[in-house]
Structures are given as structure tokens and as C-alpha cells.
Design an enzyme around this catalytic site. Structure first.
Site, PDB file in Angstrom:
ATOM      1  N   THR A  30     -37.776 -44.604 -12.317  1.00 35.66           N
ATOM      2  CA  THR A  30     -38.526 -44.805 -11.094  1.00 35.66           C
ATOM      3  C   THR A  30     -39.900 -45.543 -11.530  1.00 35.66           C
ATOM      4  O   THR A  30     -40.766 -44.909 -12.227  1.00 35.66           O
ATOM      5  CB  THR A  30     -38.740 -43.500 -10.315  1.00 35.66           C
ATOM      6  OG1 THR A  30     -37.626 -42.928  -9.992  1.00 35.66           O
ATOM      7  CG2 THR A  30     -39.781 -44.025  -9.011  1.00 35.66           C
ATOM      8  N   LYS A  69     -36.427 -45.630  -3.010  1.00 32.60           N
ATOM      9  CA  LYS A  69     -36.715 -44.443  -3.795  1.00 32.60           C
ATOM     10  C   LYS A  69     -37.769 -43.739  -3.728  1.00 32.60           C
ATOM     11  O   LYS A  69     -38.086 -42.647  -3.263  1.00 32.60           O
ATOM     12  CB  LYS A  69     -36.485 -44.824  -5.214  1.00 32.60           C
ATOM     13  CG  LYS A  69     -36.839 -43.395  -6.223  1.00 32.60           C
ATOM     14  CD  LYS A  69     -36.074 -42.403  -6.012  1.00 32.60           C
ATOM     15  CE  LYS A  69     -36.308 -41.175  -6.854  1.00 32.60           C
ATOM     16  NZ  LYS A  69     -35.878 -41.572  -8.248  1.00 32.60           N
ATOM     17  N   LYS A 105     -42.031 -26.360  20.781  1.00 35.99           N
ATOM     18  CA  LYS A 105     -41.967 -25.179  21.248  1.00 35.99           C
ATOM     19  C   LYS A 105     -42.056 -24.168  19.964  1.00 35.99           C
ATOM     20  O   LYS A 105     -42.879 -23.457  19.610  1.00 35.99           O
ATOM     21  CB  LYS A 105     -40.584 -24.739  21.837  1.00 35.99           C
ATOM     22  CG  LYS A 105     -40.351 -22.983  22.450  1.00 35.99           C
ATOM     23  CD  LYS A 105     -38.995 -22.928  22.951  1.00 35.99           C
ATOM     24  CE  LYS A 105     -37.839 -22.976  21.906  1.00 35.99           C
ATOM     25  NZ  LYS A 105     -38.108 -22.287  20.680  1.00 35.99           N
TER      26      LYS A 105
END
Length: 282
Positions: A92, A167, A243
Site C-alpha cells: 500500500t 484501497k 432511532k
């Protein structure tokens, strides 16, 4: 096609092991010679110099530490590589690094594709990774069969650099959810709830529903129109989410637990789902 693999760390070693026994052969290299032994036992051949892989392999997969190591490996190897060679970077890195290296490789007739993976250590061992690939179509096609040895999902997402961008978007969700998980744990802990029990429930239900991926349904991040098939589904998600977040925030205030991510989620949920509330045009 002969394969090469450079970098046999926590992810690279199991990925390369799935490639051992490849019909055209697999060459492997790591700065730690002992890291090659388990892959060699499966049928690969270890070489002491990564330039030998660059010169002999048709597809070289690179899984090293960071941008600087990727640059060193690719730039040193380009003069040795033959025209038509594909270098797939699984580390990466910055998208700009992938783009720079792809441009530098072009005069050599070499294709650099960025192909970062998702699925972690367990996915690598099981051969179930997902891989985002950025690069020209013909280069990506040459990668598909080898990548299929260690990946369940191979996605061609665009030109060089696109794989890394995909990525990073995926990991933004991953690590942001870790911060949200910490808030949820603090709330549960303040109520005397077992954190192990909460974790078991999260893993169980997310495996059924798909977790955050279950609402990533739109082709664009713009608002969903009432005639869109997903409109009613996302409207239902908005109603339930608002909610439950409101109830969780009330509980957090009562317990004295700070939950800023939950408060931001309630504020932005409708808009982020693409079904914003109508606003006054005063």
C-alpha cells in the site's frame, strides 16, 4: 509465464506460497534468506539477487514495506526487465508513487500495475484476498490467473494509481469503524456488558448482513430519487438508524460516556445515505 515474488513478509509469504507449483515456475527473494525456505519447500526457487527475478520473470509481484522500498526495487530492476514484463506492486503506497513508476517503466516496455490487497493475514493464508488493480487492460489480464491463486476477488478499477486509491478508500472505512467500535465498547462497558459478548454479536451479525458494505448500493454518492429501487430500502435504514442512534446517545449521556462519532453519525446519516430530510427554503 514465469512468476517472481519479492518480499516474503507476513502477507507476501502466504501469497507466494499459493503460487508455488505454478507451471512456468516461481522465483522468490527476500532480504531474509530464511523467509524463502517455506516457499521453496512448496516448489519455488529462491534467488539471492532480486535483479535475477526482474531479468527472468514475466510477472513480478512486489510486497515490500513502503514507498521507498518499492521505488528501490522497481527502479533498480527496470533496466534488467524484458519488454512486456508486468510488475505488480501489492504494497500500500501513495497513488502518486504508482503513477510515477508506471511512467518510468513505459520507455522500457514494462507495465507497472498497483495491486494492493484487502483481507489481512488470514485472507492471505486462505487464498481469499481481494485485490484492487490499477493499470492497462492488457497488463491486468496477464495478472488475473496468477492473482486468482491467492485472491477470491480481482477488481480492475482503472489506470495506474486507481488500485491504491480504491484501497485507501476501503481502509478509511476499516479504521474509522475501529474508532466507532471503541465508542460502542465504552458504552457497553459502562453498562456492565461483556465486551467479548458484544464482539461475538458484531462478528456474527456482520457476517450475515455484510456490515457497512450492505448499504454501499448506489452508483453515485448523490441523493437517491424516489423512483430509484434502493430509495425505500435506504429510507428504512435512515429511520432505523436515526432511532437507534438517538437511543444510544441518550444512554451514553445517562452513563456519562462521550460518543462524538455517534453524534456525528446521527447528524449526517440521512445525507450520507442519500435520503436527506427536506429542509426549509426560508
Amino acid at each position: 509465464m514465469r512468476l517472481g515474488f519479492i518480499g516474503l513478509g507476513q502477507m507476501g509469504a502466504p501469497m507466494a506460497t499459493h503460487l508455488a507449483g505454478w507451471p512456468g515456475g516461481l522465483l522468490v527473494h527476500d532480504i531474509r534468506a530464511e523467509a524463502c525456505a517455506p516457499v521453496v519447500e512448496k516448489g519455488a526457487r529462491a534467488v539471492p539477487d532480486p535483479l535475477e527475478i526482474m531479468a527472468e520473470a514475466d510477472l513480478i509481484e512486489v510486497m515490500v514495506l513502503d514507498d521507498e522500498q518499492v521505488r528501490q526495487v522497481v527502479r533498480a530492476g527496470l533496466p534488467a526487465a524484458r519488454a512486456g514484463t508486468v510488475i505488480a506492486v501489492h504494497s500500500t503506497i501513495a497513488p502518486s508513487t504508482a503513477e510515477e513508476l508506471a511512467a518510468e517503466a513505459e520507455p522500457y516496455g514494462v507495465h507497472v500495475v498497483d495491486a494492493p490487497v484487502s483481507g489481512g493475514f488470514m485472507g492471505a493464508h486462505q487464498g481469499r484476498l481481494a485485490v484492487f488493480v490499477g493499470g492497462p487492460q492488457q497488463a491486468v489480464e496477464r495478472c488475473e490467473e496468477p492473482f486468482g491463486r491467492w485472491a477470491e476477488l480481482v477488481l480492475h478499477v482503472g489506470p495506474a494509481g486507481a488500485g491504491t486509491r480504491a484501497k485507501l478508500a476501503r481502509n478509511l472505512l476499516h479504521f474509522a469503524s475501529f474508532a466507532a467500535a471503541a465508542e460502542a465498547q465504552r458504552l457497553a462497558e459502562s453498562c456492565g456488558i461483556s465486551l467479548k459478548a458484544l464482539a461475538r454479536a458484531v462478528k456474527h451479525s456482520d457476517a450475515i448482513t455484510g456490515g457497512p458494505g450492505a448499504i454501499m448500493l448506489r452508483k453515485t454518492t448523490g441523493p437517491v430519487t424516489p423512483d430509484d429501487p434502493w430509495y425505500d430500502i435506504l429510507l428504512h435504514v435512515r429511520t432505523l438508524g436515526e432511532k437507534d442512534l438517538t437511543l444510544a446517545l441518550e444512554l451514553a449521556r445517562a452513563r456519562g460516556v462521550e460518543t462524538p462519532l455517534a453524534a456525528l453519525a446521527l447528524e449526517r446519516l440521512a445525507d450520507e445515505l442519500g435520503v436527506p430530510h427536506e429542509r426549509s427554503h426560508e
